[in-house]
Design an enzyme around this catalytic site. Sequence first.
Site, short mmCIF file in Angstrom:
data_model
loop_
_atom_site.label_atom_id
_atom_site.label_comp_id
_atom_site.label_asym_id
_atom_site.label_seq_id
_atom_site.Cartn_x
_atom_site.Cartn_y
_atom_site.Cartn_z
N HIS A 172 0.81 -1.20 0.06
CA HIS A 172 -0.12 0.13 0.08
C HIS A 172 0.89 1.31 -0.10
O HIS A 172 0.62 2.09 -0.75
CB HIS A 172 -0.85 -0.01 1.26
CG HIS A 172 -1.72 1.35 1.54
ND1 HIS A 172 -2.67 1.75 0.88
CD2 HIS A 172 -1.42 2.29 2.43
CE1 HIS A 172 -2.87 3.04 1.31
NE2 HIS A 172 -2.06 3.29 2.35
N ASP A 209 6.51 21.42 -26.73
CA ASP A 209 6.69 19.96 -26.09
C ASP A 209 7.55 19.99 -25.13
O ASP A 209 8.25 20.90 -24.58
CB ASP A 209 6.88 18.72 -27.12
CG ASP A 209 6.25 17.57 -26.69
OD1 ASP A 209 6.45 17.10 -25.74
OD2 ASP A 209 5.21 17.50 -27.30
N TRP A 220 7.42 0.03 3.78
CA TRP A 220 7.59 0.67 2.60
C TRP A 220 9.11 1.15 2.61
O TRP A 220 9.80 1.48 1.67
CB TRP A 220 6.61 1.86 2.05
CG TRP A 220 6.96 3.00 2.67
CD1 TRP A 220 6.31 3.43 3.90
CD2 TRP A 220 7.58 4.02 2.23
NE1 TRP A 220 6.61 4.76 4.13
CE2 TRP A 220 7.48 5.38 3.22
CE3 TRP A 220 8.41 4.51 1.16
CZ2 TRP A 220 8.25 6.50 2.99
CZ3 TRP A 220 8.92 5.75 1.16
CH2 TRP A 220 8.73 6.87 1.89
N SER A 223 13.06 5.76 -14.21
CA SER A 223 11.93 6.56 -14.73
C SER A 223 11.80 8.00 -14.09
O SER A 223 11.65 8.79 -14.73
CB SER A 223 10.27 5.89 -14.55
OG SER A 223 9.63 6.59 -14.47
N SER A 224 12.09 7.94 -12.78
CA SER A 224 11.96 9.07 -11.95
C SER A 224 12.90 10.02 -12.41
O SER A 224 12.60 11.29 -12.62
CB SER A 224 11.80 9.05 -10.53
OG SER A 224 10.70 8.42 -10.05
N HIS A 280 13.59 11.72 3.35
CA HIS A 280 13.03 13.18 3.62
C HIS A 280 12.92 13.93 2.43
O HIS A 280 11.78 14.50 2.26
CB HIS A 280 13.67 13.74 4.78
CG HIS A 280 12.78 14.73 5.39
ND1 HIS A 280 11.64 14.35 6.14
CD2 HIS A 280 12.54 16.21 5.16
CE1 HIS A 280 10.68 15.31 6.48
NE2 HIS A 280 11.19 16.38 5.89
N GLU A 308 12.24 13.14 -0.41
CA GLU A 308 11.08 12.69 -1.04
C GLU A 308 9.74 13.11 -0.55
O GLU A 308 8.86 12.94 -1.27
CB GLU A 308 11.40 11.02 -0.77
CG GLU A 308 10.18 10.04 -1.14
CD GLU A 308 9.75 10.02 -2.67
OE1 GLU A 308 10.56 10.23 -3.59
OE2 GLU A 308 8.68 9.83 -3.01
N TYR A 315 9.20 15.66 0.49
CA TYR A 315 8.78 17.18 -0.19
C TYR A 315 8.54 17.04 -1.58
O TYR A 315 7.99 17.76 -2.34
CB TYR A 315 9.99 18.16 0.05
CG TYR A 315 10.13 18.32 1.66
CD1 TYR A 315 8.77 18.33 2.27
CD2 TYR A 315 11.08 18.64 2.20
CE1 TYR A 315 8.97 18.72 3.56
CE2 TYR A 315 11.15 18.98 3.72
CZ TYR A 315 10.01 18.88 4.68
OH TYR A 315 9.86 18.99 5.77
N SER A 347 -1.30 27.11 -5.21
CA SER A 347 -0.85 28.51 -5.68
C SER A 347 -1.40 29.07 -7.02
O SER A 347 -1.42 30.14 -7.20
CB SER A 347 0.71 28.89 -5.50
OG SER A 347 1.07 28.47 -4.22
N HIS A 385 15.37 13.28 11.88
CA HIS A 385 14.15 13.23 12.67
C HIS A 385 13.29 12.01 12.67
O HIS A 385 12.46 12.10 13.34
CB HIS A 385 13.65 14.56 12.54
CG HIS A 385 12.98 14.84 11.28
ND1 HIS A 385 12.62 15.90 10.66
CD2 HIS A 385 12.23 13.82 10.53
CE1 HIS A 385 12.17 15.70 9.32
NE2 HIS A 385 11.81 14.63 9.34
N HIS A 386 13.80 11.09 11.69
CA HIS A 386 12.67 9.77 11.63
C HIS A 386 13.54 8.84 12.64
O HIS A 386 12.89 7.73 12.65
CB HIS A 386 12.94 9.42 9.98
CG HIS A 386 12.26 10.60 9.09
ND1 HIS A 386 10.95 10.22 8.92
CD2 HIS A 386 12.69 11.43 8.47
CE1 HIS A 386 10.50 11.07 7.79
NE2 HIS A 386 11.66 12.10 7.84
N THR A 440 7.50 27.26 5.56
CA THR A 440 5.82 26.84 5.17
C THR A 440 4.96 27.74 5.81
O THR A 440 4.01 27.77 5.00
CB THR A 440 5.67 25.45 6.18
OG1 THR A 440 6.92 24.26 5.70
CG2 THR A 440 4.79 24.61 5.61
N LYS A 445 4.13 30.26 3.32
CA LYS A 445 3.18 29.74 2.50
C LYS A 445 1.91 29.69 2.73
O LYS A 445 0.99 30.50 2.25
CB LYS A 445 3.81 28.36 1.94
CG LYS A 445 4.88 28.33 1.03
CD LYS A 445 5.12 26.96 0.46
CE LYS A 445 6.29 27.00 -0.36
NZ LYS A 445 5.70 27.69 -1.85
N ARG A 483 1.80 1.33 15.15
CA ARG A 483 1.47 1.09 13.79
C ARG A 483 1.87 -0.17 13.24
O ARG A 483 2.61 -0.76 13.92
CB ARG A 483 1.93 2.35 12.99
CG ARG A 483 3.54 2.41 13.01
CD ARG A 483 4.01 3.89 12.34
NE ARG A 483 4.12 3.55 10.82
CZ ARG A 483 5.05 4.26 10.09
NH1 ARG A 483 5.96 4.94 10.54
NH2 ARG A 483 4.89 4.03 8.73
#
Lengths: 531, 294
Positions: free
Chosen positions: A82, A111, A147, A175-176, A259, A261, A263, A274, A308-309, A334, A337, A456
């Site tokens: 998931h 293009d 994951w 690909s990315s 991390h 990732e 963002y 925006s 921080h993880h 943030t 924003k 979790r």
Amino acid sequence: MTTDVIQDTDHQHDEHHDHKMTGLKRWLYTTNHKDIGSMYLWFSFIMFLVGGAMAMVIRAELFQPGLQIIEPDFFNQMTTVHGLIMVFGAIMPAFTGLANWMIPMMVGAPDMALPRLNNWSFWILPFAFSILLMSFFIGGGAPNFGWTFYAPLSTTYSNGSTAFFVFAVHIMGISSIMGAINIVVTIMNMRAPGMTYMKMPLFVWTFFITAYLLIAVMPVLAGTVTMVLTDTYFGTSFFDAAGGGDPVMFQHIFWFFGHPEVYIMILPAFGIVSTTIPAFSRKPLFGYSSMVYATASIAFLSFIVWAHHMFTTGMPLFGELFFMYCTMLIAVPTGVKVFNWVATMWRGAISFETPMLFSLAFVILFTIGGFSGLMLAMTPVDFQYHDTYFVVAHFHYVLVTGALFSIYAGAYYWLPKWTGYMYDDALSKWHFWCSLISVNLLFFPMHFLGLAGMPRRIPDYALQFADFNKWVSIGGFAFGLSQLIFLAVVIKCIKGGKKAEAKPWDGAEGLEWTVPSPAPYHTFEKPPKID
Amino acid sequence: MTTKEYETYYVPAQSHWPIVGAVALFFIALGAGKYVSMLESGESSWGGWMLLAGLAMCIYMVYGWFSNVIQESMSGKYSHQMDNSFKQGMSWFIFSEVMFFAAFFGALLYARVFSVPWLDGAGNNFMTGEVLWPEFTATWPLIKTPDGTETTAMGWYGLPLLNTILLLTSSVTAHFAHVALEQDKRKQLKVWLGLTILLGLTFLFFQVEEYAHGYSEEMKLYLDSGIYGNTFYMLTGFHGMHVTLGTIMLIAVFFRVLKGHFTPKNHFAFQAASWYWHFVDVVWVLLFFFVYII
């Protein structure tokens, strides 16, 4: 930004008519950014439903305490796949799809810069996810290590799916990276004359910065999975203390990717709202340049907050403090924003079309996710929150009511441009209100569950969590079903409806609204003139 | 900006190469996944064959795709802007490669600076050392792991130093080839480029020699000889793969030079290969310093 464009689109259309193949070949061989954008969007929606179905299995199992429906090992496979599908298969391709459709039109380019590479980037994805899904049927089952594939769960204790997982991630990463290079080059090299960097729509800016993040961290992910592969199958000990390595090193390298990732999945969302908030407030975006700098600051900070993880891994005290303060610093850009979005709406002539409803929900609910992030940033309290449902609530608020809601806002905003028809307004409002109510029923009680100590990634839980979990599951099923309304809206909109004008939203700004709806197959073969 | 004439940007019509490439990567990933999964059991599987088929398809794709691009370029379809797209694309690709190596250099430095000393009780890990592996002493290169695997460190003199000189020289010859191309001195171009390729191949030859030496009974330096062997082989191995790729690029460019391709102003493919070559050179210098010397 004012535009003065003389369109000879009919002429362009005729000239290129013979290039457009029909049937399957058109989609397999295409080099057109609009075709590729559509494929990305459809692919991500299909993956969203697949990943969503897995979430339904998870919520069904957690409806009551005790083991009802599935085995714990299969439960772990469900949570893992998931997560992988939603991150790499749903949110990221949806953003890439929007980028493909909109960036060339927004910067006045014919293009994407490298059209064939673009098609390759897309077509890798269905194959990569086929491998991931095939692993359910090969050997010991699909990945079951979360994951985040922490070592030693993915190495020493792997169920045999690690190799498939690793190679699937490798080609996803290819690909990315290619997709991101294409976006960067398009923006750097393909802007219409007069479209200076600080005249670009903020949407383009956020994708520009996101693409840099991708180029910088996807190769680190490739390195991480490679080390996991060799640790599992070739006897290396990067993440094994017996050979001089360290399982905590896995977490450092993984989160150095992980991390930024996060963002990668939220900066484009900032770009979308925006765009929509000024359009439906009928005012220009408040503080455009501060938005650009805030986005860049968030991107920079994302590289120095990864640990921080890992506050509970026993880092040196200096590390805990450094990463705590840096993380809290993210609240500043943030906050800039959120403040700017609110200031844009202030005294605007606001109307509440569906894209605006999703954008408003985004601002409020993303801020909730942001605040719970701030709570998690505090090292001492994180010891309590770590690995509980509080974390699950936090990242679902930023990813579902954040990233996903922004994608919906963008999809409704540009659907008239893509299909040439207005979407069914009543049905789209049903989609919004059902989603809004169910998503809060789904994720808000998770905060309480987490604070009360529910861990979790477990298939069973203590009795005192039963009531909240029942409501969370009901919210989950309702949210899942509500997304089918969106599918209905899109299909209806493609088939027909009220004809859309070139600019269906009176407050909308930007080059994409200067071309007819639906956008012709080729746009801006001659660059438009921008004052 | 006022009106200015812009060259049309070439957007190719449909191409079948991307989908061939996607299927090739699918075969490679699925085949490699199956092959690697079956390694331990030793049973034969379809994995290896699928991997080979994928690789063959990938080579076919690269050849066909690049032939297309070269034809388009030679027939003058590309504008100056297109050239910029290629150049920028290549630079960001190289940057992504830098980040790939950064992951492994990060692992090397983390192991050296943190995890190995911690296992010997450094910092607040006194009890870790006492309880888990009281016999273990932290050294770098880690020639004896906590679980007792012993190995030998590869010195920096001899083959590695020779290889450093070879690769640094090849970067200089590649640069001379570039200068010759810009001055339209085709003969010098061929000589310098050929020399670069020879130096690259010699480097690879000595790298294989060094591996054979490492894997000998005398040194016992294997891929699975603990974190020192891991980082040594992974870093030098991935670097070697990149040198191989770079050499192939240079050889392709060499054949194009023989065919009379490239002009002093228009030679993206040459530039891309040469950038790539300088990049593998820089990685080697870092590698020589962090893996061999200190």
